[in-house]
Enzyme design. Structure first.
Site, PDB file in Angstrom:
ATOM      1  N   GLY A 159      75.210  36.511   1.974  1.00 34.14           N
ATOM      2  CA  GLY A 159      74.672  37.365   3.017  1.00 34.14           C
ATOM      3  C   GLY A 159      73.966  36.501   4.051  1.00 34.14           C
ATOM      4  O   GLY A 159      73.351  35.490   3.705  1.00 34.14           O
ATOM      5  N   PRO A 215      75.621  36.279  -4.360  1.00 33.55           N
ATOM      6  CA  PRO A 215      74.856  35.289  -5.125  1.00 33.55           C
ATOM      7  C   PRO A 215      73.598  34.817  -4.395  1.00 33.55           C
ATOM      8  O   PRO A 215      72.551  34.645  -5.012  1.00 33.55           O
ATOM      9  CB  PRO A 215      75.863  34.150  -5.316  1.00 33.55           C
ATOM     10  CG  PRO A 215      77.187  34.859  -5.372  1.00 33.55           C
ATOM     11  CD  PRO A 215      77.067  35.968  -4.363  1.00 33.55           C
ATOM     12  N   GLU A 216      73.692  34.602  -3.076  1.00 33.18           N
ATOM     13  CA  GLU A 216      72.516  34.310  -2.260  1.00 33.18           C
ATOM     14  C   GLU A 216      72.656  34.941  -0.888  1.00 33.18           C
ATOM     15  O   GLU A 216      73.769  35.105  -0.374  1.00 33.18           O
ATOM     16  CB  GLU A 216      72.292  32.801  -2.081  1.00 33.18           C
ATOM     17  CG  GLU A 216      71.558  32.121  -3.217  1.00 33.18           C
ATOM     18  CD  GLU A 216      72.485  31.571  -4.266  1.00 33.18           C
ATOM     19  OE1 GLU A 216      71.997  31.073  -5.304  1.00 33.18           O
ATOM     20  OE2 GLU A 216      73.716  31.645  -4.070  1.00 33.18           O
ATOM     21  N   THR A 217      71.518  35.276  -0.310  1.00 30.68           N
ATOM     22  CA  THR A 217      71.435  35.732   1.079  1.00 30.68           C
ATOM     23  C   THR A 217      70.430  34.847   1.792  1.00 30.68           C
ATOM     24  O   THR A 217      69.351  34.570   1.257  1.00 30.68           O
ATOM     25  CB  THR A 217      71.001  37.202   1.160  1.00 30.68           C
ATOM     26  OG1 THR A 217      72.009  38.021   0.542  1.00 30.68           O
ATOM     27  CG2 THR A 217      70.823  37.640   2.609  1.00 30.68           C
ATOM     28  N   HIS A 249      76.017  27.040  -0.242  1.00 28.67           N
ATOM     29  CA  HIS A 249      77.071  27.854   0.353  1.00 28.67           C
ATOM     30  C   HIS A 249      76.512  28.806   1.405  1.00 28.67           C
ATOM     31  O   HIS A 249      77.160  29.082   2.421  1.00 28.67           O
ATOM     32  CB  HIS A 249      77.867  28.601  -0.728  1.00 28.67           C
ATOM     33  CG  HIS A 249      77.276  29.892  -1.191  1.00 28.67           C
ATOM     34  ND1 HIS A 249      76.338  29.970  -2.193  1.00 28.67           N
ATOM     35  CD2 HIS A 249      77.495  31.181  -0.789  1.00 28.67           C
ATOM     36  CE1 HIS A 249      76.015  31.230  -2.400  1.00 28.67           C
ATOM     37  NE2 HIS A 249      76.695  31.989  -1.554  1.00 28.67           N
TER      38      HIS A 249
END
Length: 295
Positions: free
Chosen positions: A21, A44-46, A73
């Site tokens: 995100g 998984p991550e923002t 990423h």
């Protein structure tokens, strides 16, 4: 209403690689709201941009369950979105993160942004007690004899700590049956974010899987921060070819989850000392949306 993007990083195919995100304007969001939006997106991550100025971007990273210091990423995904939205034309740019300042470079093909490179922190390495090698193998669903004795098993970080466990071949890697509860306990005992299993598939090419239940991610599809730390560890141990004080490699990850991606890494080496680590890859926009803040 808060605008967000969902971006696939380390791939040029939507839905592959690792989903991140991206919120380009989070200046008015509280920490609680950032965590809520990260949970809503369930990537998984923002990454949240809390300040955007000429030459520098301040960011914070959240998994669906907690804040993390850095994410590779999501950084690549952010770089693409900054470029596509007219905030970055390829000039010098630095991200201000909880692990320090991360310089970015933009690569364009025929004027179109295509690839983002980040200069990660210099690597740190910690030995893993030999008494825990069998425990790590068991947590991955393996016999300890399936660990590759010619490659380093150690904890390393270029931003986030992982334990790197070398395996004999890709068949073993693909067949892993991890015990996530055990992996979480070992991660907490070793003070790392994840257990990262890897195996050689060429002279400077590796396949990998990364398990991070300690931060709410059972298996991370493609992990840029860990790829940089792995290649730095291998270069320092003399396990990568070095030419003109530079070693290059590629990590393939995500195949076990049906979302393959590729992470490119370049490491500058003087003797056995790593002097710089660069991690790069493609990214592609999946979708855009808006999130309604709670009143």
């Amino acid at each position: 209403m808060i605008a967000y993007s969902e971006v696939s990083a380390f791939t040029d195919t939507p839905g592959f690689g690792n989903r991140a995100g991206v919120v380009l304007d989070a200046s008015g969001l509280s920490e609680r709201e950032m965590q809520a939006l990260a949970a809503f997106l369930d990537a998984p991550e923002t990454v949240f941009v809390t300040r955007l100025s000429s030459g520098a971007v301040r960011v914070r990273y959240f998994t669906p369950s907690q804040e993390v210091d850095f994410c590779g990423h999501a950084t690549v995904a952010l770089g693409l979105m900054l470029a596509q939205n007219g905030h970055w034309a390829g000039e010098d740019l630095v991200l201000e993160t909880l692990v320090g300042r991360i310089p970015l470079q933009l690569v364009c093909d025929a004027g179109v942004p295509s690839r983002v490179w980040m200069k990660q922190r210099l690597p740190e390495v910690r030995a893993v007690p030999r008494s825990l090698h069998a425990d790590l193998a068991e947590a991955l669903g393996l016999d300890v004899r399936m660990i590759h004795r010619g490659l380093p098993l150690a904890a390393s970080s270029t931003g986030l700590w992982s334990v790197f466990v070398p395996l004999l071949d890709s068949v073993i890697l693909d067949g892993l049956e991890p015990n996530l509860a055990q992996i979480r306990m070992l991660s907490e005992a070793l003070d790392v974010v994840s257990v990262y299993a890897y195996t050689p598939v060429g002279v400077n090419r590796f396949a990998a899987r990364d398990f991070a239940p300690a931060v709410g991610i059972p298996e991370d599809p493609v992990t840029g921060s860990a790829a940089g730390a792995l290649m730095a560890l291998l270069a320092a141990e003399g396990k990568l070819p070095v030419r003109n004080e530079r070693a290059c490699g590629v990590v393939f990850q995500g195949h076990a989850l049906g979302t393959p991606g590729e992470v490119e890494v370049e490491v500058e080496v003087r003797g056995q000392t790593v002097t710089a680590v660069y991690v790069g890859g493609c990214a592609v926009l999946d979708r855009e949306g808006v999130w309604k803040r709670e009143v």
